[in-house]
Design an enzyme around this catalytic site. Structure first.
Site, PDB file in Angstrom:
ATOM      1  N   GLU C 144      -5.798 -11.932  -5.703  1.00 24.94           N
ATOM      2  CA  GLU C 144      -6.884 -12.572  -4.943  1.00 24.94           C
ATOM      3  C   GLU C 144      -7.873 -13.293  -5.854  1.00 24.94           C
ATOM      4  O   GLU C 144      -9.070 -12.989  -5.867  1.00 24.94           O
ATOM      5  CB  GLU C 144      -7.599 -11.521  -4.081  1.00 24.94           C
ATOM      6  N   GLU C 302      -0.330  -9.041   2.353  1.00 20.43           N
ATOM      7  CA  GLU C 302      -1.109  -7.867   2.748  1.00 20.43           C
ATOM      8  C   GLU C 302      -1.599  -8.012   4.178  1.00 20.43           C
ATOM      9  O   GLU C 302      -1.988  -9.090   4.618  1.00 20.43           O
ATOM     10  CB  GLU C 302      -2.364  -7.689   1.855  1.00 20.43           C
TER      11      GLU C 302
END
Lengths: 661, 661, 661
Positions: C144, C302
């Site tokens: 991320e 995710e």
């Protein structure tokens, strides 16, 4: 001569083709006054020892050649990048204690010797170069002074300022009440600027020591004044006569404009009201600015022709509003009506700020057409209003010290804000049409029948005596809750509240309630009932007549509003946070007693002012701030200086009557 | 002997004339106890090696001569300016990582060796000087300990504290679960205080590593406790007997008062409720303070007679409220009723804080008259309440570790606040009139029939066993959502929720929903329906009886409220954020079962408490917190110790019945 | 082969017993894909010169032995504690200018040479070790990417980046419009990162110089891309083939994913919608992610099986929702459906984050059962969807530069947010069922009949020409207020608004009004009236047909919505902030013209998408996002690949029709 018309112009951002287009459009719009050079430091001093006036010469020469008048700025409102890199001392340290690096504008530490030396030198060189130019009719020093710095240089400057003010540490300790919380200073060097790292929490209004914070506010205002004075002195070395000003910002808290005013040759200010429902607030600001120089006309240095850019939401001025607000400035004393900006910048943070000429350079936009139409109108009017004065018999006291002291206090209520109180009382006066002056607490009061002093928290010098004298000779004095509380050091008077005003007002206040805004206590006044909010002083008459009483809560029946006979006049005390209707009732009583109501006290959106010209002519300005037409019951006999039926105003309509008297 | 009456007194701020006036007024108001020296460090140590007790001597001598009792402060709650200048280490570094300079109060780094040495030395010298003075009846160390520091000295102190706690880095890494996000510490020096510059974002409750933040909260509380203990030890060198305390702040999160309590000789606290609708909250705080020392009476060290100053809005205590709240303190165990402050300061941030004597020094204000009337009443009562105890059979568990762990957690809901949950359960108990103790999770539970443990997030030591024992022998245990979740290191139990409480409660919780406050899920309990909000655990009975079920959403029909038979008693589990009516229903079931309802469970604004005096007398306190009169159905037979009809209470009325048993 | 199913797995936090339990449960749930090593840097490099892959070997070996596929992370998303201690340069300096110390994750300065060297070395060593392992099917670099750093290393990197971009300071000064506010840079070293200490006030969106801030956003995105590329290159040294990705975050402002996309072998992203009413928003994000690689399938890297932890309030996914959203990902192009996380951590900030396996390790929870059921379903489906493409003829333009430029502008309205505008237009398209691609402004437009470009603030390169070409050949182009305003340096076009789009759209805009959200101006379109808010451009047709006009205020009657005939197609301009109904009306006109309405344009909660498999099969996905059953009027002929009546969808029901064409 006529009212100056034009505004901020930055041709240094553009190529010559654009200059040519600009001047053609200026002619079309009757633009005769240009403010140039406001942010040119980086241009005129591109390096430590290099000065280059080539472009500025060209700008000035061209404007002069075209017959434009020039307000020439010193350009020191933002320092150049090389200066910040070479001398990091010139950037500010903020309230949070963070040393800034190069960026933004209004970015110079006022205590920096380097900044002071180089900004002064810039003003000196500009004056040497352009002093003889007849097109240059005014000097514009810096720009919108404000903000604050908390660096070590300012700390040192603060200590020096304190030494001059107090002479000794024992005087300073007494003034700051330092026995409280173990704060006794035993060496000047122990004193720190009051910031988030020292006396403050939550923000600039929450301080452990009001005295320290108050003095720092005063110091910072003085420090920037010194910057302004440095530059003015340097200009005066070459140019002994051309008036010097800087652009103020109206109701701006950080700078005590009353302390600055003596050093300006005329006042000028930038009018960016918070919204489009602010005619009364703008009137207050105009009157405050006019009051800085004892009623002498000022310049409206900046206004937007259309939209601002810096707000979260930037609404558009509707047709007629720019004209109306321009005339409002004149009605309150402006000798010039100027815009920011003449041409919209391409980039950076003001590229969406309104301008007379937009990015496309068109003359056929609504905004340009309105600007041009007003230009024609101003030209047609000529010079009759120049130098005119306002014959007010009502004074509104405005005091930066009270503003600061009130808002940095802990208790009774953070929700009571100085400007809210002042604007509420002003609005009542404005609605009822009183011609008024907004003046400092040190100004002479002899000429006034009515003195309104809202939230006069701090009483300094002989103010109480002078207010008493107004009433004694038959006048009316009105003041409110939270007045007469502290001396010039923000220490409470060791007497009954309202301190030195007690005799004039004939009341005593032992206790007060503060409440959230949802709580309302009604106040009965004769047959009427008004709402009050936020603060409720329990007024104990000591000779005064009770005019209004609370109706709610355990103090129902207690006085909230009193009038004291004092000599031939009255001292009014408003102990409650009265609503608009209540305030208007009080003010109307007073104005009626003195025959000072305006001609249209019941037409809420119609504003009037009177100006008396140097030759004694009386001009009545009538402005309709409403979006509906208004019929006036009557107008004084006289010549109409603007077109339109004097008895029937269109929406946003303006009339000027040259009265026969 | 009688209840001490008086408060904070700072004559060092005033001239002798004022002292004289003060003492005359003190007599008039039956003031017998003065707290002096709270912020006198700058006065008593004006320089590095200079101690000067001249003024303090005069204050103490004068008070003693007039027969006043003295609570003598060490004055170390704010350090002097010279100290911060000479030793910058004494000032704090805040959560944002900003090193502060001199300012405010409560400003010392608890880990600073210089601060520790000099504050201890001050306490030592004060004790040496005043230990023998019979007027000195208590020592007041520091002031309102709190806040936090994040400097390098504290970092070093934290590492030392951790070394003692964990012994090895591998234990520490396990406790903090550092494998997560690559945080394994391989050297103690790698550990930083958890702040905005390290583990936190948004603020002190948002941390990447709960374990680190939790330990820092514990460390900071311990570090300040060490400061307190330093000073107490120094006092004890000269004065082996006079009790030593410091003023706590009730429901104050940063300091774990349970860990401090053993080191105080008696508890004392400052009662500044958030608003005037907080009688239950004040009762909770009083009981918490009393519970610190196993029910031993405490002092109400500070309350305002009228208004506070530090709030945004500072409402005025209405007539009777100051008296009512003073008696409430006594009803809950206070042996002294003291004010902040005896005389209003002239300057700085508390000049508008209420005081017994205002700026004008008058005795004829409403506030002074009420203070004097209460003084007379306390004098008339004499010493009967001194040393009395509360015979509670209900315990409310209060746990700083659970408070901290719950509120620094990510998920399930930041809106679930520990104090909100605890005060909601307490309010139900209070409304129903149960005499109760508020105790630590480590306190013995043997004496209680009912134990209420709201949001008991963390289960340490043998707590689960001791709670089970309460139920096993016939008592009732009540706990809620988010209980039994983590061990003492804030690591989740690797079992079904509610962890070690599962057997007692007979339930299992696999999942939970969290919602914005606007969302309501109704819970049906028999014929009644209550609202629930914020958190909704889906309770799976594992033996427990379902008492209430959700009515809404996809989990309608799922258990929300259960009661488990355990031994001779019950384990209740409240899985939903029930509203006030729902909680009151649950608590009423439990109190009724044990016969512990108060005498007026249906009179919501009437509070009662019982105190048993050292000679075995039972005193019933009846307090009407409402603004309307209340008729009581009956009162126990006995003598009324305060005037007024025992069956008819006026608004804010108070009665004390010396019951015949 | 089939859709990958599994997620983030961190067995390094657990003992071997737990591993065993995990793998048994994985089998039960058809888990075949595990992402491992995401935060293992501290584990794999416990000290400066020590690498230790023992645990990771065990994890990889075990997973491989059990037949799981591994997505292997480089673990550099958080650096170890020892690294921050030894090399303080690796931590970031934040927007406020505060140098951080060790803590959190995503904490590395992207410009730090030490970080770059060591993170690259870690990737190199991992690749050397695991490249040959057939279980490793993808590399996951970092985690991320995001945030920003403002340290001196980044300042130097920024200057280097600028030198490459502009070549000379004169070009840079022109691009940044530095003549404004005296900002001319005369040395590269004078340039500072735009932060709270330099050009910004109030926060990251308020800047004095848009050009500087815009370039810093671009630089920071590029700097992190360089970090990613460093690691990828190091992997490629040993592993020339296994695809490399990093997990994106969908609609994430700080990173320009279009500039990153060429360097990823496939896109992947983490789907954490802001609430449970976001099906359209998730669809937009899926399509944006798919559009990054020209329609190539992506991975859902995710999602939570149940709850998040980082929100203030973390609601629970109701039964069926996790399945529905998983299928939605597939419907939009996902080739893998992965969870964060496989087993709930015990401690730290994600211990309450949802997981497939909870703290108690149970298989009989609702959540585990749903995960297992979906696993079975995916297994049953097999590989048919793998590699399928979306046959869209509608394109939505998405542009990070316009996003940034719009939101950092001063004026006209801070309330107009790029994502709000884009999601509003997307929602209309989604509601009406159009299959669409979300693409960069640089992507080819040849394949589209309809191009929607909301708030296309910045026009770069040949974009205007390419949009014109779409219309010219018969397509429809739709754009809005605040489009066509600035060039790639954020300088205004010196033409009429909308700049280079003027000819296509046949309109000119001289002025615009901005208002608070409470203000509504209605827009009449034929017989219908829609509301508009926030921004109101006064559109002057220059050939375009007026479709809608304002009804309120002084500009009533002025055009608000126009359509211009251009070649064989249309250019639409929406000058007002139209409401949802208004936008839907516009979009419906356009889709109808091109026959591109979806099959159920009037069933608002039913989503459909079509995917074409590599063998040419057409799959129709039908998803009911509503909590009520829905009856479909018809479905295309074909095989149902999931159970259930194709014409009657249960709440949250999903169907896949393998269409016969």
């Amino acid at each position: 001569m006529k009212i100056g018309y034009g505004g901020d112009y930055n041709p240094e951002q553009w190529l010559p083709e654009v200059w040519k287009q600009d001047f053609r459009l200026f002619d079309e719009a009757h633009i005769d006054t240009l403010t140039v050079g406001v942010f040119t430091w980086g241009l005129t001093q591109p390096g430590p020892d290099v000065y280059d006036f080539t472009v500025l010469d060209r700008i000035v020469d061209r404007a002069a050649a075209e017959g434009r008048r020039i307000c020439l700025a010193t350009g020191t409102g933002a320092h150049p990048a090389w200066l910040a890199k070479q001398h990091p001392e010139v950037t500010r340290t903020d309230f949070e204690g963070r040393k800034h690096r190069y960026g933004q504008r209004h970015n110079s530490c006022p205590s920096s010797p380097v900044f002071r030396r180089l900004s002064t030198e810039m003003a000196r060189r500009l004056a040497q170069r352009y002093a003889g130019n007849p097109a240059v009719i005014a000097w514009h020093v810096g720009n919108e002074y404000g903000g604050a710095c908390y660096c070590d240089l300012c700390a040192a400057g603060f200590r020096e300022w304190l030494r001059l003010r107090y002479g000794s540490l024992s005087s300073l300790n007494a003034a700051w009440y330092t026995t409280f919380w173990s704060h006794t200073f035993t060496d000047w060097d122990q004193i720190e600027p009051p910031s988030a790292l020292t006396e403050h929490w939550r923000g600039p209004d929450h301080t452990a020591f009001q005295g320290i914070t108050l003095d720092y506010l005063r110091f910072m205002s003085d420090a920037m004044l010194a910057n302004y004075r440095d530059e003015k002195s340097a200009i005066r070395e070459s140019d002994p006569r051309t008036p010097v000003t800087t652009n103020f910002m109206g109701l701006y808290r950080p700078i005590d404009y009353h302390r600055w005013a003596p050093y300006l040759d005329f006042a000028s200010w930038d009018n960016y009201p918070p919204d489009d429902r602010s005619p009364a607030r703008m009137a207050l600001a105009h009157d405050l600015m006019r009051g800085l120089k004892d009623g002498q006309p000022f310049w409206l240095m900046e206004q937007t022709p259309s939209v601002t850019a810096c707000r979260d939401v930037n609404p558009l001025k509707r047709p007629g509003v720019m004209r109306l607000w321009s005339w409002q400035a004149v009605a309150h004393g402006a000798d010039a009506v100027l815009f920011f900006q003449m041409r919209a910048g391409r980039g950076a943070s003001e590229k969406y700020h309104g301008a007379v000429i937009g990015h496309a350079g068109r003359a056929d936009t609504r905004v340009f057409r309105e600007v041009a139409a007003l230009g024609a109108e101003l030209s047609a009017l000529g010079g009759i209003t120049l130098g005119a004065r306002t014959p007010a018999r009502v004074a509104l006291l405005f005091d930066w010290d009270s503003w600061w002291a009130l808002e940095i206090s802990d208790g009774p209520s953070r929700l009571v804000r100085y400007l809210d109180v002042v604007t509420a009382y002003h609005r009542a006066l404005w609605t009822l049409g009183a011609d008024l002056d907004v003046i400092a607490v040190t100004a002479p009061l002899d000429g006034y029948d009515v003195v309104v002093a809202p939230a006069l928290h701090m009483i300094k010098g002989d103010l109480a005596e002078r207010l008493s004298a107004v009433a004694f000779r038959g006048g009316s004095v009105i003041t409110t809750f939270l007045s007469g509380r502290v001396d010039e050091n923000d220490n409470a008077f060791l007497t009954d509240v309202p301190g030195p005003l007690g005799e004039l007002l004939g009341v005593r206040v032992d206790e007060w309630d503060a409440r959230e805004p949802v709580y309302v206590n009604r106040v009965r006044v004769g047959d009427a009932t008004f709402q009050s909010r936020l603060l409720f002083e329990l007024v104990l008459p000591q000779g005064a007549e009770v005019v209004g009483r609370y109706e709610e809560d355990w103090y129902a029946g207690t006085a909230a509003l009193t009038r004291n006979d004092f000599g031939a006049g009255h001292g009014w005390y408003v102990g409650a946070g009265l609503d608009c209707a209540g305030l208007t009732w009080v003010i109307r009583q007073v104005l009626e007693r003195h025959g000072l109501l305006g001609p249209y006290p019941d037409l809420g959106e119609v504003e009037t002012t009177v100006r008396v010209t140097p030759d004694g002519s009386r001009l009545l300005f009538i402005l309709n701030h409403g979006s509906s037409p208004v019929d006036l019951p009557a107008v004084p006999a006289g010549d109409a200086l603007l077109p339109g039926d004097p008895l029937a105003l269109e929406p946003y309509g303006v009339r000027i009557i040259h009265m026969i008297t």
